[in-house]
Design an enzyme around this catalytic site. Structure first.
Site, PDB file in Angstrom:
ATOM      1  CG  HIS A  56      62.015  79.189  56.107  1.00 26.24           C
ATOM      2  ND1 HIS A  56      62.273  79.991  57.195  1.00 26.24           N
ATOM      3  CD2 HIS A  56      62.962  79.510  55.193  1.00 26.24           C
ATOM      4  CE1 HIS A  56      63.310  80.751  56.950  1.00 26.24           C
ATOM      5  NE2 HIS A  56      63.757  80.472  55.747  1.00 26.24           N
TER       6      HIS A  56
HETATM    7  P1  TYD Z   1      61.383  84.371  59.858  1.00 34.28           P
HETATM    8  O1  TYD Z   1      61.414  83.950  58.432  1.00 34.28           O
HETATM    9  O2  TYD Z   1      60.443  83.646  60.760  1.00 34.28           O
HETATM   10  O3  TYD Z   1      62.838  84.310  60.481  1.00 34.28           O
HETATM   11  P2  TYD Z   1      63.820  83.057  60.578  1.00 34.28           P
HETATM   12  O4  TYD Z   1      63.618  82.227  59.352  1.00 34.28           O
HETATM   13  O5  TYD Z   1      65.174  83.639  60.674  1.00 34.28           O
HETATM   14  O6  TYD Z   1      63.487  82.314  61.832  1.00 34.28           O
HETATM   15  O7  TYD Z   1      61.104  85.932  59.909  1.00 34.28           O
HETATM   16  C1  TYD Z   1      60.751  86.593  61.104  1.00 34.28           C
HETATM   17  C2  TYD Z   1      59.899  87.785  60.738  1.00 34.28           C
HETATM   18  O8  TYD Z   1      60.664  88.745  60.034  1.00 34.28           O
HETATM   19  C3  TYD Z   1      58.701  87.428  59.874  1.00 34.28           C
HETATM   20  O9  TYD Z   1      57.600  88.203  60.305  1.00 34.28           O
HETATM   21  C4  TYD Z   1      59.107  87.880  58.492  1.00 34.28           C
HETATM   22  C5  TYD Z   1      60.057  89.027  58.780  1.00 34.28           C
HETATM   23  N1  TYD Z   1      61.104  89.211  57.778  1.00 34.28           N
HETATM   24  C6  TYD Z   1      61.086  90.333  56.972  1.00 34.28           C
HETATM   25  O10 TYD Z   1      60.194  91.192  57.078  1.00 34.28           O
HETATM   26  N2  TYD Z   1      62.086  90.501  56.049  1.00 34.28           N
HETATM   27  C7  TYD Z   1      63.077  89.598  55.896  1.00 34.28           C
HETATM   28  O11 TYD Z   1      63.984  89.786  55.039  1.00 34.28           O
HETATM   29  C8  TYD Z   1      63.083  88.425  56.727  1.00 34.28           C
HETATM   30  C9  TYD Z   1      64.163  87.393  56.598  1.00 34.28           C
HETATM   31  C10 TYD Z   1      62.073  88.272  57.652  1.00 34.28           C
END
Ligand code: TYD
Length: 138
Positions: A56
């Site tokens: 992302h």
């Molecule tokens: P995601 O953005 O997919 O993680 P990464 O980019 O590290 O692969 O996030 C995973 C899950 O965690 C998603 O449901 C959103 C949640 N999340 C939060 O609730 N708070 C946060 O600060 C972050 C980074 C993710």
């Protein structure tokens, strides 16, 4: 959105205090180390070696990524160029500005990725679709 490029992504040297009595190292991140106030801290751990995290970009959020333990690769893209940065030192951070696509891969066993973010969590700040990301960079 500003048209940031991967050249705006930089390695930050985190001040390290090497103990004179050989008791190990200590790194400290205060407000002068980063160009933003930290609003959120999170960390990734127990990531399987074949997993990819990230995938992302952010509209506004800046993030400093630090390999507190172990190593992993960060693939960054700005829509034109791609670069892979390996993080494997707790005293080096990768400062990813807004508008940069990132994927985290090749996590070693025991790797821990610390993230210091400039914004609180806000799903509307994410661009999770690569085609939409490319459009945002035009
Ligand atoms: P995601 O953005 O997919 O993680 P990464 O980019 O590290 O692969 O996030 C995973 C899950 O965690 C998603 O449901 C959103 C949640 N999340 C939060 O609730 N708070 C946060 O600060 C972050 C980074 C993710």
């Amino acid at each position: 959105m500003k048209k940031t490029t991967i050249d705006n992504v930089t390695i930050i040297n985190i001040p390290k205090i090497i103990d004179k009595q050989r008791r190990g190292n200590l790194c400290v991140i205060e407000n002068n180390v980063l160009p933003y106030k930290v609003e959120r801290v999170y960390y990734l751990f127990d990531v399987p070696s074949d997993a990819s995290r990230g995938g992302h970009s952010h509209i506004a959020c800046h993030e400093l990524l630090v390999a507190l333990s172990g190593s992993f690769d960060v693939v960054i893209k700005d829509g034109e160029s791609t670069k892979t940065v390996t993080l494997n030192k707790p005293d080096k951070g990768l400062l990813i500005v807004d508008g940069i696509w990132r994927a985290l891969e090749n996590f070693s066993s025991g790797a821990v990725c610390l993230v210091l973010a400039s914004e609180v969590y806000d799903e509307t700040d994410y661009i999770r679709d690569y085609t939409a990301f490319l459009k945002s960079k035009q």
